[in-house]
Design an enzyme around this catalytic site. Sequence first.
Site, PDB file in Angstrom:
ATOM      1  N   THR A 151       0.801  -1.227   0.000  1.00 60.30           N
ATOM      2  CA  THR A 151       0.000   0.000   0.000  1.00 60.30           C
ATOM      3  C   THR A 151       0.832   1.274   0.000  1.00 60.30           C
ATOM      4  O   THR A 151       0.297   2.353  -0.243  1.00 60.30           O
ATOM      5  CB  THR A 151      -0.953   0.024   1.215  1.00 60.30           C
ATOM      6  OG1 THR A 151      -0.176  -0.101   2.414  1.00 60.30           O
ATOM      7  CG2 THR A 151      -1.963  -1.107   1.132  1.00 60.30           C
ATOM      8  N   GLY A 152       2.138   1.194   0.265  1.00 56.12           N
ATOM      9  CA  GLY A 152       2.987   2.376   0.310  1.00 56.12           C
ATOM     10  C   GLY A 152       3.408   2.842  -1.072  1.00 56.12           C
ATOM     11  O   GLY A 152       3.000   2.292  -2.103  1.00 56.12           O
TER      12      GLY A 152
ATOM     13  N   CYS B 252      17.901   4.757  -4.203  1.00 54.95           N
ATOM     14  CA  CYS B 252      17.440   5.379  -5.446  1.00 54.95           C
ATOM     15  C   CYS B 252      18.459   6.341  -6.052  1.00 54.95           C
ATOM     16  O   CYS B 252      18.655   6.353  -7.276  1.00 54.95           O
ATOM     17  CB  CYS B 252      16.110   6.093  -5.213  1.00 54.95           C
ATOM     18  SG  CYS B 252      16.075   7.151  -3.755  1.00 54.95           S
TER      19      CYS B 252
ATOM     20  N   GLN C 261      16.879  15.691  -4.888  1.00 53.30           N
ATOM     21  CA  GLN C 261      16.042  14.500  -4.831  1.00 53.30           C
ATOM     22  C   GLN C 261      14.570  14.832  -4.631  1.00 53.30           C
ATOM     23  O   GLN C 261      14.207  15.672  -3.805  1.00 53.30           O
ATOM     24  CB  GLN C 261      16.543  13.560  -3.725  1.00 53.30           C
ATOM     25  CG  GLN C 261      17.940  13.056  -4.022  1.00 53.30           C
ATOM     26  CD  GLN C 261      18.469  12.085  -2.987  1.00 53.30           C
ATOM     27  OE1 GLN C 261      19.645  12.142  -2.629  1.00 53.30           O
ATOM     28  NE2 GLN C 261      17.638  11.165  -2.510  1.00 53.30           N
TER      29      GLN C 261
ATOM     30  N   GLY D 268      10.642  10.309  -2.969  1.00 50.52           N
ATOM     31  CA  GLY D 268      11.627   9.420  -2.376  1.00 50.52           C
ATOM     32  C   GLY D 268      11.471   9.275  -0.879  1.00 50.52           C
ATOM     33  O   GLY D 268      12.012   8.334  -0.284  1.00 50.52           O
TER      34      GLY D 268
ATOM     35  N   LYS E  64      24.900   6.022   2.296  1.00 51.13           N
ATOM     36  CA  LYS E  64      24.500   4.946   1.390  1.00 51.13           C
ATOM     37  C   LYS E  64      25.161   5.110   0.026  1.00 51.13           C
ATOM     38  O   LYS E  64      25.657   4.147  -0.559  1.00 51.13           O
ATOM     39  CB  LYS E  64      22.978   4.922   1.227  1.00 51.13           C
ATOM     40  CG  LYS E  64      22.209   4.459   2.445  1.00 51.13           C
ATOM     41  CD  LYS E  64      20.710   4.566   2.206  1.00 51.13           C
ATOM     42  CE  LYS E  64      19.904   4.179   3.431  1.00 51.13           C
ATOM     43  NZ  LYS E  64      18.454   4.377   3.225  1.00 51.13           N
TER      44      LYS E  64
ATOM     45  N   ARG F 248      16.814  17.573  -0.609  1.00 56.30           N
ATOM     46  CA  ARG F 248      15.422  17.344  -1.011  1.00 56.30           C
ATOM     47  C   ARG F 248      14.884  18.627  -1.637  1.00 56.30           C
ATOM     48  O   ARG F 248      15.036  19.712  -1.059  1.00 56.30           O
ATOM     49  CB  ARG F 248      14.576  16.951   0.196  1.00 56.30           C
ATOM     50  CG  ARG F 248      13.179  16.459  -0.171  1.00 56.30           C
ATOM     51  CD  ARG F 248      13.200  15.065  -0.744  1.00 56.30           C
ATOM     52  NE  ARG F 248      13.517  14.055   0.246  1.00 56.30           N
ATOM     53  CZ  ARG F 248      13.812  12.791  -0.047  1.00 56.30           C
ATOM     54  NH1 ARG F 248      13.853  12.388  -1.318  1.00 56.30           N
ATOM     55  NH2 ARG F 248      14.101  11.922   0.894  1.00 56.30           N
TER      56      ARG F 248
ATOM     57  N   HIS G  65      15.102  12.123  -9.535  1.00 63.42           N
ATOM     58  CA  HIS G  65      16.300  12.575  -8.829  1.00 63.42           C
ATOM     59  C   HIS G  65      17.318  13.091  -9.843  1.00 63.42           C
ATOM     60  O   HIS G  65      17.638  12.406 -10.830  1.00 63.42           O
ATOM     61  CB  HIS G  65      16.936  11.431  -8.041  1.00 63.42           C
ATOM     62  CG  HIS G  65      16.183  11.022  -6.819  1.00 63.42           C
ATOM     63  ND1 HIS G  65      15.065  11.678  -6.359  1.00 63.42           N
ATOM     64  CD2 HIS G  65      16.416  10.011  -5.925  1.00 63.42           C
ATOM     65  CE1 HIS G  65      14.636  11.095  -5.244  1.00 63.42           C
ATOM     66  NE2 HIS G  65      15.439  10.083  -4.969  1.00 63.42           N
TER      67      HIS G  65
ATOM     68  N   ASN H 241      12.893   8.155  -9.655  1.00 72.29           N
ATOM     69  CA  ASN H 241      13.371   7.529  -8.426  1.00 72.29           C
ATOM     70  C   ASN H 241      12.513   6.380  -7.921  1.00 72.29           C
ATOM     71  O   ASN H 241      13.043   5.449  -7.303  1.00 72.29           O
ATOM     72  CB  ASN H 241      13.513   8.571  -7.314  1.00 72.29           C
ATOM     73  CG  ASN H 241      12.259   9.391  -7.109  1.00 72.29           C
ATOM     74  OD1 ASN H 241      11.876  10.173  -7.984  1.00 72.29           O
ATOM     75  ND2 ASN H 241      11.621   9.241  -5.970  1.00 72.29           N
TER      76      ASN H 241
END
Length: 338
Positions: A10-11, A147, A173, A177, A202, A232, A239, A316
């Site tokens: 659902t996300g 991503c 980004q 995201g 990351k 952001r 992105h 992304n």
Amino acid sequence: MINVGVLGATGAVGQRFVQLLADHPWFNLTTLTASDRSAGKTYGSVVNWRLDSPFPDSSAELIVSPTTVDAVKDCDVVFSALPADIATKLETDIADAGVGVCSNASSHRMEADVPLMIAEVNPEHAALIDVQRKKGRDGFIVTNPNCSTIMLATALAPLRKFPFTNINVATMQAISGAGFEGVPAFSIYDNVIPYIGSEEEKMAREANKILGILEGGKITGAPFTVSASCNRVPVIDGHTLNVWIDIKATPAEVIDAFKTWQPPFSGLPTQPDHTVLYLDQENRPQPRLDRNRGNAMTVSVGRVREGIRFVAMGHNTIRGAAGASVLNAELLHTMKYI
């Protein structure tokens, strides 16, 4: 047909998985999982569909299951859009139970025997599945990168024929995201947020693993460093990365590498005609104009300048998340792992 499921359906990324799998020519979407409050209800009645593509009616009547090992035991492979804290144990248990896991979660990306794959960039790393199985695991875990890392590593793939060392990257980004509820409107409108939690770390470690060399069942990281600054910005999807790279090549050679590079295979259902596409216009790529190229699976690059500096951009939640994971699974099917 290969029976597949989506964990966390659902996300934001879960919905992308459902969109991409609903009419897939190889994969039969049979199982959707979500939180306990959605379990037992139809997907159509619980999902708040927020994508810019139509809701797939074929998924509307699927009954949502709780996110457990038993719920996916009849699947050949599951696609994970779970939060990292939930994914850590559950993905392990599912793989140990004999089901393949293609995960968008960060939990297992840096484990020595887990492939961190971009299908067209490091397909040979799929051999780490054999390492997992030698340890007694009947299924497997394969992850796709963060991503922003996907955009960076994909853009670097055509340049591997040149020696390069230090890479500096500044990202812009998209708000998608962060998930549907990730960035309050009041925080992002008329604003740039110069911090995304753990994103810079990351990018630094994941790119080294992706572009590393697999020998003797182990990956030796690539010989470069990545210094990232992640921001952001008020863009919905896509992105954008500004990249500076210490490389022994001229701008003309870099542009030619982008234009002539071909991935090591072709013809998979989710694979675009151009994994990397160089745009000659001086003001491209742009998210709004270029994020949907190749069904949103193309990474667009441009503005190669002395230095070497260039811009890379991709969608992304598709190339950078769900689409990358589906393409990984397609590749694994051709390699007889699924």
